[in-house]
Motif scaffolding. Structure first.
Motif, PDB file in Angstrom:
ATOM      1  N   SER A 120       2.222  10.523   0.008  1.00 35.08           N
ATOM      2  CA  SER A 120       1.841  11.224  -1.229  1.00 35.08           C
ATOM      3  C   SER A 120       2.543  12.573  -1.347  1.00 35.08           C
ATOM      4  CB  SER A 120       0.323  11.383  -1.326  1.00 35.08           C
ATOM      5  OG  SER A 120      -0.182  12.161  -0.267  1.00 35.08           O
ATOM      6  N   THR A 130       3.503  -0.474   3.765  1.00 31.51           N
ATOM      7  CA  THR A 130       2.971   0.803   3.277  1.00 31.51           C
ATOM      8  C   THR A 130       4.175   1.638   2.882  1.00 31.51           C
ATOM      9  OG1 THR A 130       1.059   0.693   4.757  1.00 31.51           O
ATOM     10  CG2 THR A 130       1.654   2.868   3.919  1.00 31.51           C
ATOM     11  N   VAL A 165      -5.948   9.516  -4.870  1.00 28.10           N
ATOM     12  CA  VAL A 165      -6.215   8.070  -4.792  1.00 28.10           C
ATOM     13  C   VAL A 165      -6.554   7.527  -6.191  1.00 28.10           C
ATOM     14  CG1 VAL A 165      -7.688   6.305  -3.750  1.00 28.10           C
ATOM     15  CG2 VAL A 165      -6.917   8.245  -2.380  1.00 28.10           C
ATOM     16  N   ALA A 219     -10.906   5.017  -3.222  1.00 33.77           N
ATOM     17  CA  ALA A 219     -10.175   3.752  -3.088  1.00 33.77           C
ATOM     18  C   ALA A 219     -11.035   2.594  -3.587  1.00 33.77           C
ATOM     19  CB  ALA A 219      -9.767   3.523  -1.630  1.00 33.77           C
ATOM     20  N   VAL A 233      -4.776   1.412   0.145  1.00 32.28           N
ATOM     21  CA  VAL A 233      -4.326   2.784   0.367  1.00 32.28           C
ATOM     22  C   VAL A 233      -4.484   3.089   1.849  1.00 32.28           C
ATOM     23  CG1 VAL A 233      -6.559   3.723  -0.378  1.00 32.28           C
ATOM     24  CG2 VAL A 233      -4.581   5.216  -0.267  1.00 32.28           C
ATOM     25  N   MET A 273      -3.754   6.326  -8.294  1.00 32.59           N
ATOM     26  CA  MET A 273      -3.121   5.037  -7.938  1.00 32.59           C
ATOM     27  C   MET A 273      -3.727   3.874  -8.711  1.00 32.59           C
ATOM     28  SD  MET A 273      -3.151   5.520  -3.874  1.00 32.59           S
ATOM     29  CE  MET A 273      -2.569   7.060  -3.183  1.00 32.59           C
ATOM     30  N   GLY A 302       0.833  -1.201   0.000  1.00 35.25           N
ATOM     31  CA  GLY A 302       0.000   0.000   0.000  1.00 35.25           C
ATOM     32  C   GLY A 302       0.864   1.245   0.000  1.00 35.25           C
ATOM     33  N   THR A 303       0.199   2.385  -0.049  1.00 38.75           N
ATOM     34  CA  THR A 303       0.920   3.655   0.027  1.00 38.75           C
ATOM     35  C   THR A 303       0.090   4.632   0.843  1.00 38.75           C
ATOM     36  OG1 THR A 303       2.119   5.317  -1.284  1.00 38.75           O
ATOM     37  CG2 THR A 303      -0.020   4.594  -2.149  1.00 38.75           C
TER      38      THR A 303
END
Ligand code: 3PY
Ligand code: MG
Length: 259
Positions: free
Chosen positions: A242, A238, A30, A62, A41, A33, A19-20
């Protein structure tokens, strides 16, 4: 994605979920992505500026992008936990907890009886009660809601590290999310991730999770660190923030133009 929890499935399959973290931007961040290859996320309401309505937008984005929404709330309060759960978070991360009772309180707030005492409402996470999984009896709704929401409280204080065996054994806690920066700061070795004391702390947390069949998640600032964590067998990583990703991309863009 309605019927499954991707983080649970990947955990069962022994694979790392990637994830990020979103700490700046809006739902468009989002959306960017989508198709990048992430599994989830991490919506950061601890350090990010998001209010509850923005958090809902980020969760919605998401869902549309096919990513599991994991929300880090700002703290352990009824309002924070209830709103994240009702908004449709599929995972809740809570920072800076200290004592095993803090972790028990999280279960009490986030899970329905018998595990806890979460308040009932046909919320947006359940399609206001009209999603297929939410249409049964109240009992079925409670059970399905609990199954859809994983609890990943953080270990990032010395007190929680010292009680990690007890914490990892608490029913209702699905896993532990290591905050390496705050944990190393709390240990008096800020950012010294190669320090043997820090490595031993991570091993201790891992052993506690493994002994109790719980997930082990961690934050990575860089791709290099994330690769290392994946190789070490973490269940979730993660990677990146951002705001930092944008800042770096802008610098690289100008550098490339001026080269
Ligand atoms: C930490 O490193 O302290 C974190 O909480 C990562 O988000
Ligand atoms: Mg932290």
């Amino acid at each position: 994605m309605n019927g499954e929890h991707r983080l649970k499935r990947l955990f069962r399959e022994g694979k790392t979920a990637l994830g990020t973290l979103v700490n700046a931007g809006d739902a468009s961040t989002v959306e960017c992505m989508e198709g990048a290859g992430f599994d989830f996320v991490f919506i950061d309401c601890e350090h990010g500026p998001f209010d509850d309505e923005t958090t809902v937008d980020l969760i919605r984005a998401a869902e549309l992008a096919g990513l599991e929404p994991v929300v880090r709330v700002a703290g352990l309060t009824h309002k924070e936990i209830q709103r994240a759960a009702d908004a449709g978070a599929k995972g809740i991360v809570v920072p800076a907890l200290r004592k095993p009772d803090d972790y028990r309180r999280l279960v009490d707030l986030a899970k329905f009886p018998p595990a806890g005492n979460r308040g009932f409402s046909p919320n947006r996470g359940s399609g206001y009660g009209y999603k297929d999984w939410a249409k049964g009896s109240v009992f079925d709704f409670m059970k399905a809601s609990d199954e859809r929401l994983i609890l990943l409280p953080q270990c990032e204080t010395v007190e929680s590290l010292e009680a990690i065996e007890e914490i990892a054994s608490i029913d209702g806690i699905d896993g532990i999310f290591i905050g390496p920066f705050d944990l190393s700061i709390a240990m008096g070795i800020p950012g010294e991730f190669a320090d043997p004391r820090f490595v031993a702390a991570l091993d201790r947390i891992r052993n506690a999770c493994r002994a109790n069949g719980k997930m082990l998640h961690i934050f990575s600032m860089t791709a290099e660190d994330a690769r290392k964590r994946i190789a070490e067998g973490y269940d979730g990583v993660t990677v990146g923030l951002s705001a930092s990703i944008l800042a770096e991309a802008y610098r690289n863009l100008v550098k490339a133009v001026r080269a």
